[in-house]
Design a protein around this motif. Structure first.
Motif, PDB file in Angstrom:
ATOM      1  N   ALA A  86      -0.179  18.252   7.720  1.00  0.00           N
ATOM      2  CA  ALA A  86      -0.770  19.476   7.520  1.00  0.00           C
ATOM      3  C   ALA A  86      -0.035  20.739   8.950  1.00  0.00           C
ATOM      4  CB  ALA A  86      -2.410  19.110   7.384  1.00  0.00           C
ATOM      5  N   SER A  87      -0.113  21.566   9.101  1.00  0.00           N
ATOM      6  CA  SER A  87       0.464  22.259  10.066  1.00  0.00           C
ATOM      7  C   SER A  87      -0.549  22.255  11.082  1.00  0.00           C
ATOM      8  CB  SER A  87       1.070  23.712   9.974  1.00  0.00           C
ATOM      9  OG  SER A  87       0.274  24.703   9.542  1.00  0.00           O
ATOM     10  N   LEU A 129       1.074  -1.424   0.092  1.00  0.00           N
ATOM     11  CA  LEU A 129      -0.175  -0.164   0.207  1.00  0.00           C
ATOM     12  C   LEU A 129       0.692   1.875  -0.111  1.00  0.00           C
ATOM     13  CD1 LEU A 129      -2.771  -1.398   3.128  1.00  0.00           C
ATOM     14  CD2 LEU A 129      -2.948  -1.522   0.628  1.00  0.00           C
ATOM     15  N   GLN A 130       0.913   2.008  -1.303  1.00  0.00           N
ATOM     16  CA  GLN A 130       1.314   3.460  -0.876  1.00  0.00           C
ATOM     17  C   GLN A 130       0.549   4.574   0.076  1.00  0.00           C
ATOM     18  OE1 GLN A 130       0.219   4.784  -4.869  1.00  0.00           O
ATOM     19  NE2 GLN A 130       3.337   4.602  -5.278  1.00  0.00           N
ATOM     20  N   VAL A 131       1.446   5.273   0.710  1.00  0.00           N
ATOM     21  CA  VAL A 131       0.421   6.244   1.261  1.00  0.00           C
ATOM     22  C   VAL A 131       0.790   7.178   1.096  1.00  0.00           C
ATOM     23  CG1 VAL A 131      -0.324   6.894   3.550  1.00  0.00           C
ATOM     24  CG2 VAL A 131       0.395   4.477   3.626  1.00  0.00           C
ATOM     25  N   ILE A 132      -0.481   8.480   0.734  1.00  0.00           N
ATOM     26  CA  ILE A 132       0.120   9.993   0.701  1.00  0.00           C
ATOM     27  C   ILE A 132      -0.438  10.689   1.322  1.00  0.00           C
ATOM     28  CG2 ILE A 132       0.265  11.895  -0.756  1.00  0.00           C
ATOM     29  CD1 ILE A 132      -0.229  10.051  -3.051  1.00  0.00           C
ATOM     30  N   SER A 133       0.546  10.670   2.645  1.00  0.00           N
ATOM     31  CA  SER A 133       0.167  12.002   3.602  1.00  0.00           C
ATOM     32  C   SER A 133       0.252  13.579   3.718  1.00  0.00           C
ATOM     33  CB  SER A 133       0.648  11.792   4.937  1.00  0.00           C
ATOM     34  OG  SER A 133       0.477  10.454   5.213  1.00  0.00           O
ATOM     35  N   SER A 134       0.647  13.539   2.180  1.00  0.00           N
ATOM     36  CA  SER A 134       1.053  15.244   2.041  1.00  0.00           C
ATOM     37  C   SER A 134      -0.159  15.688   2.043  1.00  0.00           C
ATOM     38  CB  SER A 134       1.387  15.230   0.295  1.00  0.00           C
ATOM     39  OG  SER A 134       2.555  15.372   0.558  1.00  0.00           O
ATOM     40  N   ALA A 135      -0.364  17.516   3.191  1.00  0.00           N
ATOM     41  CA  ALA A 135      -1.752  17.865   3.480  1.00  0.00           C
ATOM     42  C   ALA A 135      -1.936  18.766   1.849  1.00  0.00           C
ATOM     43  CB  ALA A 135      -1.083  18.641   4.470  1.00  0.00           C
ATOM     44  N   PRO A 136      -3.299  19.194   2.189  1.00  0.00           N
ATOM     45  CA  PRO A 136      -3.740  20.417   0.401  1.00  0.00           C
ATOM     46  C   PRO A 136      -2.401  20.976   0.430  1.00  0.00           C
ATOM     47  CG  PRO A 136      -5.624  19.086   1.462  1.00  0.00           C
ATOM     48  CD  PRO A 136      -4.498  18.346   2.411  1.00  0.00           C
ATOM     49  N   GLY A 137      -1.871  21.335  -0.673  1.00  0.00           N
ATOM     50  CA  GLY A 137      -1.625  22.851  -1.015  1.00  0.00           C
ATOM     51  C   GLY A 137      -0.138  22.868  -0.545  1.00  0.00           C
ATOM     52  N   GLN A 138       0.381  21.218   0.082  1.00  0.00           N
ATOM     53  CA  GLN A 138       1.936  21.213  -0.444  1.00  0.00           C
ATOM     54  C   GLN A 138       2.235  20.265  -0.818  1.00  0.00           C
ATOM     55  OE1 GLN A 138       4.146  22.398   2.666  1.00  0.00           O
ATOM     56  NE2 GLN A 138       1.986  23.321   2.845  1.00  0.00           N
ATOM     57  N   GLN A 139       2.889  19.960  -0.810  1.00  0.00           N
ATOM     58  CA  GLN A 139       4.143  18.924  -1.908  1.00  0.00           C
ATOM     59  C   GLN A 139       3.860  17.948  -1.816  1.00  0.00           C
ATOM     60  OE1 GLN A 139       8.169  17.745  -1.982  1.00  0.00           O
ATOM     61  NE2 GLN A 139       8.492  19.075  -3.596  1.00  0.00           N
ATOM     62  N   GLY A 140       3.442  17.110  -3.511  1.00  0.00           N
ATOM     63  CA  GLY A 140       2.813  15.611  -3.189  1.00  0.00           C
ATOM     64  C   GLY A 140       1.691  15.353  -2.952  1.00  0.00           C
ATOM     65  N   LEU A 199      -3.433   5.134  -0.849  1.00  0.00           N
ATOM     66  CA  LEU A 199      -4.347   5.383   0.560  1.00  0.00           C
ATOM     67  C   LEU A 199      -3.579   7.292   0.363  1.00  0.00           C
ATOM     68  CD1 LEU A 199      -3.473   3.461   3.285  1.00  0.00           C
ATOM     69  CD2 LEU A 199      -5.067   2.579   1.492  1.00  0.00           C
ATOM     70  N   LEU A 200      -5.191   7.754   0.561  1.00  0.00           N
ATOM     71  CA  LEU A 200      -4.973   9.148   0.618  1.00  0.00           C
ATOM     72  C   LEU A 200      -5.134   9.057   2.298  1.00  0.00           C
ATOM     73  CD1 LEU A 200      -7.158   9.668  -3.209  1.00  0.00           C
ATOM     74  CD2 LEU A 200      -4.577   9.635  -2.536  1.00  0.00           C
ATOM     75  N   ASP A 201      -4.306   9.952   2.754  1.00  0.00           N
ATOM     76  CA  ASP A 201      -4.337  10.195   4.868  1.00  0.00           C
ATOM     77  C   ASP A 201      -4.010  11.802   4.440  1.00  0.00           C
ATOM     78  OD1 ASP A 201      -3.971  10.112   7.618  1.00  0.00           O
ATOM     79  OD2 ASP A 201      -1.520  10.230   6.663  1.00  0.00           O
ATOM     80  N   PRO A 202      -4.699  12.585   3.510  1.00  0.00           N
ATOM     81  CA  PRO A 202      -4.152  14.325   3.638  1.00  0.00           C
ATOM     82  C   PRO A 202      -3.861  14.848   4.643  1.00  0.00           C
ATOM     83  CG  PRO A 202      -6.415  13.962   2.857  1.00  0.00           C
ATOM     84  CD  PRO A 202      -6.100  12.460   2.886  1.00  0.00           C
ATOM     85  N   THR A 203      -4.702  14.316   6.225  1.00  0.00           N
ATOM     86  CA  THR A 203      -5.105  14.896   7.672  1.00  0.00           C
ATOM     87  C   THR A 203      -3.855  14.441   8.128  1.00  0.00           C
ATOM     88  OG1 THR A 203      -6.488  12.777   8.020  1.00  0.00           O
ATOM     89  CG2 THR A 203      -7.560  14.965   7.575  1.00  0.00           C
ATOM     90  N   GLY A 204      -3.029  13.382   6.902  1.00  0.00           N
ATOM     91  CA  GLY A 204      -1.713  13.212   8.459  1.00  0.00           C
ATOM     92  C   GLY A 204      -2.307  12.644   9.318  1.00  0.00           C
ATOM     93  N   GLN A 205      -3.369  11.918   9.473  1.00  0.00           N
ATOM     94  CA  GLN A 205      -4.031  10.787  10.969  1.00  0.00           C
ATOM     95  C   GLN A 205      -3.293   9.419  10.994  1.00  0.00           C
ATOM     96  OE1 GLN A 205      -7.861  10.584  11.494  1.00  0.00           O
ATOM     97  NE2 GLN A 205      -7.309   9.184  13.222  1.00  0.00           N
ATOM     98  N   MET A 206      -3.261   8.860   9.750  1.00  0.00           N
ATOM     99  CA  MET A 206      -2.672   7.859   9.456  1.00  0.00           C
ATOM    100  C   MET A 206      -1.133   7.992   9.437  1.00  0.00           C
ATOM    101  SD  MET A 206      -2.746   5.134   6.608  1.00  0.00           S
ATOM    102  CE  MET A 206      -1.971   3.372   6.644  1.00  0.00           C
ATOM    103  N   GLY A 207      -0.862   8.669   9.125  1.00  0.00           N
ATOM    104  CA  GLY A 207       0.837   9.042   9.169  1.00  0.00           C
ATOM    105  C   GLY A 207       1.896   9.502  10.123  1.00  0.00           C
ATOM    106  N   LYS A 208       1.018  10.217  10.897  1.00  0.00           N
ATOM    107  CA  LYS A 208       1.348  10.715  12.653  1.00  0.00           C
ATOM    108  C   LYS A 208       1.048   9.125  13.756  1.00  0.00           C
ATOM    109  CE  LYS A 208       0.910  15.314  11.845  1.00  0.00           C
ATOM    110  NZ  LYS A 208      -0.485  16.364  12.194  1.00  0.00           N
ATOM    111  N   ALA A 209       0.340   8.681  13.184  1.00  0.00           N
ATOM    112  CA  ALA A 209       0.266   7.278  13.935  1.00  0.00           C
ATOM    113  C   ALA A 209       1.683   6.056  13.620  1.00  0.00           C
ATOM    114  CB  ALA A 209      -1.229   6.148  13.944  1.00  0.00           C
TER     115      ALA A 209
END
Length: 217
Positions: A216-217, A103-114, A136-146
């Motif tokens: 996302a900041s 599974l690919q995961v993309i955790s880049s937030a909207p407006g950010q690179q990637g 998998l689309l993780d724009p909130t970063g919830q999965m990435g941070k977990a």
């Protein structure tokens, strides 16, 4: 009555500063615990994330399978190294042939690179000859941070029992040079081979390298 001990103004100030410093350390410690990353030989953090095709993917639905999580950012030079050379697409295809779910995961937030939407993610994979089971689309970063994902690429391997057995870099040479792939120790490939042979992953935690994930900041 004369007190046995009299506190001066300067001593009071020092005491207050000490209390503030102590409180700061306690706060940082608490924050660190709250942001605890996924741990080797422990259950991998559960997730329920929308894929690029609009379907929801959950970790629970993959129980009984080996799962690879690959954090990615198509604009990152380190990611371009491994896709442009065909290294990651080759690993994805080898994994799929052995029943591994990549599974690919993309955790880049909207407006950010990637950051990309689903159709764009699918088009990028088609152009690069990539073959993940899902993106998998993780724009909130919830999965990435977990998971404590730090870089793109950053890879994690979950065994069929749902435990995390590898986290770290794709290989041992932290550069964006394609020519270094052949000289590097292929951590992820080795880990998958050992796991398939019923062995414990010999290097379960390595240093990830690449571009920082644009949360996302």
């Amino acid at each position: 009555m004369t007190p046995f001990f009299k506190t001066s103004a300067s001593q009071t100030s020092v005491g207050r500063r000490s209390l503030l410093v102590s409180a700061a350390f306690v706060a940082l410690a608490g924050h660190g615990q709250a942001q605890a990353q996924a741990q080797i030989d422990q259950p991998a953090p559960a997730f329920s994330v929308t894929g690029a095709d609009g379907k929801t993917v959950t970790l629970d639905s993959l129980k009984g399978k080996t799962v690879v999580l690959e954090w990615t950012n198509h604009d990152c030079p380190y990611v371009k190294k491994h896709y442009g050379s065909g290294n990651i697409p080759s690993l994805q295809k080898e994994a799929a042939a052995k029943g591994v779910v990549w599974l690919q995961v993309i955790s880049s937030a909207p407006g950010q690179q990637g950051h990309v939407d689903g159709p764009t993610a699918l088009k990028l994979n088609e152009q690069r000859g990539a073959a993940p089971a899902q993106t998998l689309l993780d724009p909130t970063g919830q999965m990435g941070k977990a998971y404590g994902a730090q870089t793109s690429p950053h890879l994690f391997i979950i065994n069929p029992q749902g435990q995390l057995v590898y986290k770290g870099g794709i290989d041992s040479i932290a550069t964006a040079k394609v020519e270094d792939i052949a000289k590097a120790e292929p951590y992820v490939k080795v880990a998958l081979t050992e796991l398939a042979a019923g062995k414990k992953v010999s290097q379960a935690s390595t240093r990830p390298y690449g571009c920082s994930i644009k949360y996302a900041s």
